[in-house]
Design a protein around this motif. Structure first.
Motif, mmCIF file in Angstrom:
data_model
loop_
_atom_site.group_PDB
_atom_site.id
_atom_site.type_symbol
_atom_site.label_atom_id
_atom_site.label_comp_id
_atom_site.label_asym_id
_atom_site.label_seq_id
_atom_site.Cartn_x
_atom_site.Cartn_y
_atom_site.Cartn_z
ATOM 1 N N VAL A 91 39.614 1.275 -20.918
ATOM 2 C CA VAL A 91 39.690 2.675 -21.316
ATOM 3 C C VAL A 91 41.140 3.151 -21.476
ATOM 4 N N HIS A 111 43.724 -4.333 -26.369
ATOM 5 C CA HIS A 111 42.418 -3.754 -26.082
ATOM 6 C C HIS A 111 41.246 -4.360 -26.855
ATOM 7 N N ARG A 164 37.813 -6.024 -25.455
ATOM 8 C CA ARG A 164 36.542 -5.320 -25.632
ATOM 9 C C ARG A 164 35.518 -6.244 -26.283
ATOM 10 N N ARG A 207 45.140 11.699 -23.865
ATOM 11 C CA ARG A 207 45.875 10.797 -24.737
ATOM 12 C C ARG A 207 47.365 11.086 -24.611
ATOM 13 N N TYR A 230 34.990 8.575 -28.847
ATOM 14 C CA TYR A 230 34.720 8.234 -30.238
ATOM 15 C C TYR A 230 35.694 7.152 -30.678
ATOM 16 N N HIS A 274 37.557 3.158 -28.569
ATOM 17 C CA HIS A 274 37.343 3.155 -27.113
ATOM 18 C C HIS A 274 36.013 3.782 -26.716
ATOM 19 N N CYS A 289 32.650 4.861 -25.311
ATOM 20 C CA CYS A 289 32.003 4.336 -24.106
ATOM 21 C C CYS A 289 31.145 3.101 -24.397
HETATM 22 C C1 HEM Z 1 34.657 4.609 -21.836
HETATM 23 C C2 HEM Z 1 32.052 8.585 -20.829
HETATM 24 C C3 HEM Z 1 28.649 5.825 -18.712
HETATM 25 C C4 HEM Z 1 31.543 1.976 -19.201
HETATM 26 C C5 HEM Z 1 34.247 5.926 -21.749
HETATM 27 C C6 HEM Z 1 34.973 7.061 -22.278
HETATM 28 C C7 HEM Z 1 34.250 8.170 -21.979
HETATM 29 C C8 HEM Z 1 33.055 7.744 -21.274
HETATM 30 C C9 HEM Z 1 34.607 9.609 -22.319
HETATM 31 C C10 HEM Z 1 36.309 7.028 -23.039
HETATM 32 C C11 HEM Z 1 36.012 7.040 -24.521
HETATM 33 C C12 HEM Z 1 37.177 7.069 -25.460
HETATM 34 O O1 HEM Z 1 38.332 6.950 -25.046
HETATM 35 O O2 HEM Z 1 36.924 7.222 -26.681
HETATM 36 C C13 HEM Z 1 30.879 8.168 -20.212
HETATM 37 C C14 HEM Z 1 29.769 9.044 -19.888
HETATM 38 C C15 HEM Z 1 28.809 8.265 -19.296
HETATM 39 C C16 HEM Z 1 29.314 6.909 -19.235
HETATM 40 C C17 HEM Z 1 29.712 10.535 -20.169
HETATM 41 C C18 HEM Z 1 27.437 8.655 -18.762
HETATM 42 C C19 HEM Z 1 26.737 9.668 -19.171
HETATM 43 C C20 HEM Z 1 29.132 4.541 -18.650
HETATM 44 C C21 HEM Z 1 28.455 3.416 -18.063
HETATM 45 C C22 HEM Z 1 29.295 2.334 -18.181
HETATM 46 C C23 HEM Z 1 30.480 2.782 -18.861
HETATM 47 C C24 HEM Z 1 27.063 3.466 -17.460
HETATM 48 C C25 HEM Z 1 29.155 0.905 -17.738
HETATM 49 C C26 HEM Z 1 28.241 0.284 -17.276
HETATM 50 C C27 HEM Z 1 32.608 2.345 -20.001
HETATM 51 C C28 HEM Z 1 33.662 1.432 -20.435
HETATM 52 C C29 HEM Z 1 34.560 2.190 -21.202
HETATM 53 C C30 HEM Z 1 34.033 3.559 -21.201
HETATM 54 C C31 HEM Z 1 33.770 -0.050 -20.107
HETATM 55 C C32 HEM Z 1 35.847 1.708 -21.869
HETATM 56 C C33 HEM Z 1 35.644 1.366 -23.325
HETATM 57 C C34 HEM Z 1 36.921 1.049 -24.073
HETATM 58 O O3 HEM Z 1 37.964 1.635 -23.790
HETATM 59 O O4 HEM Z 1 36.872 0.183 -24.985
HETATM 60 N N1 HEM Z 1 33.068 6.367 -21.147
HETATM 61 N N2 HEM Z 1 30.572 6.902 -19.807
HETATM 62 N N3 HEM Z 1 30.344 4.117 -19.124
HETATM 63 N N4 HEM Z 1 32.850 3.603 -20.495
HETATM 64 FE FE1 HEM Z 1 31.671 5.223 -20.236
#
Ligand code: HEM
Length: 426
Positions: free
Chosen positions: A99, A106, A110, A307, A361, A364, A366
């Motif tokens: 993240v 990255h 990913r 950011r 969005y 990165h 989620c």
């Molecule tokens: C990234 C929200 C649940 C794993 C993110 C980001 C947000 C977010 C805002 C950053 C997005 C960006 O920078 O564009 C949420 C919300 C969740 C949730 C609101 C539940 C309602 C989960 C769950 C997992 C998870 C259940 C894992 C099992 C990750 C990972 C990233 C991420 C690994 C990093 C992705 C990247 O940077 O390539 N999430 N998340 N999230 N989330 Fe979630």
């Protein structure tokens, strides 16, 4: 109050304080004035530029080179020397995960780690979610009253998160305490006297993550996303580094669990505040998937993200110098009339509900979004089927003060157990 160049800022910008109750209770309402009048402003209290409109935020997410995610997990409130010394004493070294990782590191990481998030793989977790949801509801279904957060919505997503990650079930109470400390440490403003206690909890969390990882390395063929990462490290040691694994072991528990627990608590609160809508989904559960999306839009569990500006840039026509930090209020984007018609209306049939930015969005976005959606849908299916007559109890809602992770600490509901469907239609 002055801006970064010494010019005075507007009264609204000067007053903006995301640790106040106004922001905690309703972030999009708290920055409504900005969305309307000054969509990009500098906050002297926070030292960040604040961005509030949908199109501007989406454009920021689209360009992760100019708008780097490197500060996503940085402490928003710098701590004093005492707390810093405590963290050091634990060897605390939370660094890049996904993240907060920049390109070009990255994307390859990913890609290498994506497979366990594909729909086919996620299907395997569904029976556990269903079984846990049923067991937890069984425990209180005859009581007529429950705090859904304490009695279910915290522990079930934590159990699912640990299962997904491959962590043998650890002491849940300890992990709950550590996760909240991590949230306060990263996105909160602990008072000087709280900082040291938070630092101890975060330091302990870091060490526990290391111990769990060491145990996992002894059994790398076991199931779970972290073991998958350990196996991938053998093929791509420069992509899946030790620092990544240790940092993700800690951050992943919070990302996978707190977000989903809060999202479900927010959704249940919103639905029960609209009894006619609740009745509709009880009568027709096929409405649940879009209702989940609308809940994530209207009252999601991540209110804002960050950011770092790496080169002089324009946001919504405002010049922002390199080195600036941005607080992008995604919950405000989700209430932007320019993108969502009648944006404050809670409409479970809204056709563009899934355009919300609660999962971020772009590159990165989620990775766990479909796991979170699946959990939320199953919880709502179980609640609507077994407790369609529940209602919100009289209460005031409290939140852990911070910019980003948002959900009520307690959610009291009540119902008449004599009217439980399983009694009236056994
Ligand atoms: C990234 C929200 C649940 C794993 C993110 C980001 C947000 C977010 C805002 C950053 C997005 C960006 O920078 O564009 C949420 C919300 C969740 C949730 C609101 C539940 C309602 C989960 C769950 C997992 C998870 C259940 C894992 C099992 C990750 C990972 C990233 C991420 C690994 C990093 C992705 C990247 O940077 O390539 N999430 N998340 N999230 N989330 Fe979630």
């Amino acid at each position: 109050a002055k801006g970064p160049t010494g010019c005075p800022v507007t009264a609204g910008a000067a007053a903006f304080d995301p640790f106040e109750d106004g922001y905690q209770q309703d972030p999009p309402d708290y920055v409504r004035w900005a969305r309307d009048q000054e969509p990009v402003f500098y906050s002297p209290k926070l030292g960040y530029w604040v961005v509030t409109r949908y199109d501007d935020i989406k454009a920021i997410f689209r360009d992760n080179i100019t708008f780097s995610p490197a500060i996503a997990l940085e402490k928003i409130t710098p701590t004093g020397p005492e707390a810093n010394a405590v963290l050091e004493q634990y060897g605390f070294a939370l660094n890049r995960t996904l993240v907060n990782e920049d390109e070009p590191a990255h994307m390859p990481r990913r890609r290498v780690l994506m497979e366990p998030f594909t729909p086919e793989h996620l299907k395997a977790h569904e029976p556990l979610v269903r079984q846990l949801a049923r067991e937890y509801v069984d425990r209180f279904v005859n009581d007529g009253r429950a705090d859904l957060v304490d009695q279910m919505l915290w522990e079930v997503p934590l159990t699912v998160a640990l299962h997904f990650l491959g962590v043998p079930e650890e002491d849940m109470d300890k992990l709950r305490e550590y996760s909240i400390a991590h949230t306060v440490n990263t996105w909160g403003r602990p008072k000087p006297e709280e900082q040291v206690a938070v630092a101890h909890a975060v330091g302990n969390f870091w060490q526990l993550a290391g111990q769990i990882l060491d145990k996992m390395r002894l059994n790398p063929e076991a199931a779970g996303w972290m073991q998958y990462g350990i196996r991938k490290q053998r093929e791509h040691p420069e992509v899946v580094t030790d620092s990544y694994l240790h940092s993700m072991m800690m951050a992943g528990i919070v990302a996978a669990h707190e977000t989903t627990a809060n999202a479900t608590a927010n959704a249940m609160k919103l639905l029960l505040q609209h009894p006619a809508v609740w009745q509709e989904i009880c009568d027709d559960p096929s409405l649940i998937p879009n209702a989940v999306e609308e809940c994530l839009r209207h009252n999601g569990s991540v209110a804002a993200w960050r950011r770092l500006v790496t080169a002089d840039a324009q946001v919504g026509g405002i010049a922002i110098p390199a080195g600036s930090k941005l607080l992008i209020v995604t919950s405000s984007a989700n209430h932007d009339e320019r993108h969502f018609a009648d944006a404050d209306l809670f409409d479970i049939r809204r056709d563009n509900a899934s355009d919300h930015l609660t999962f971020g969005y772009g590159s990165h976005q989620c990775m766990g979004k479909n796991l979170a959606r699946m959990e939320m849908q199953i919880f709502l299916e179980e609640f609507t089927r077994r407790l369609p007559h529940m209602r919100l109890a009289e209460q005031t809602f409290s939140y852990v003060p911070n910019t980003s992770f948002r959900g009520p600490e307690h959610l009291w509901v009540e119902w008449d157990p004599a009217r439980n469907p399983e009694r009236t239609q056994p």
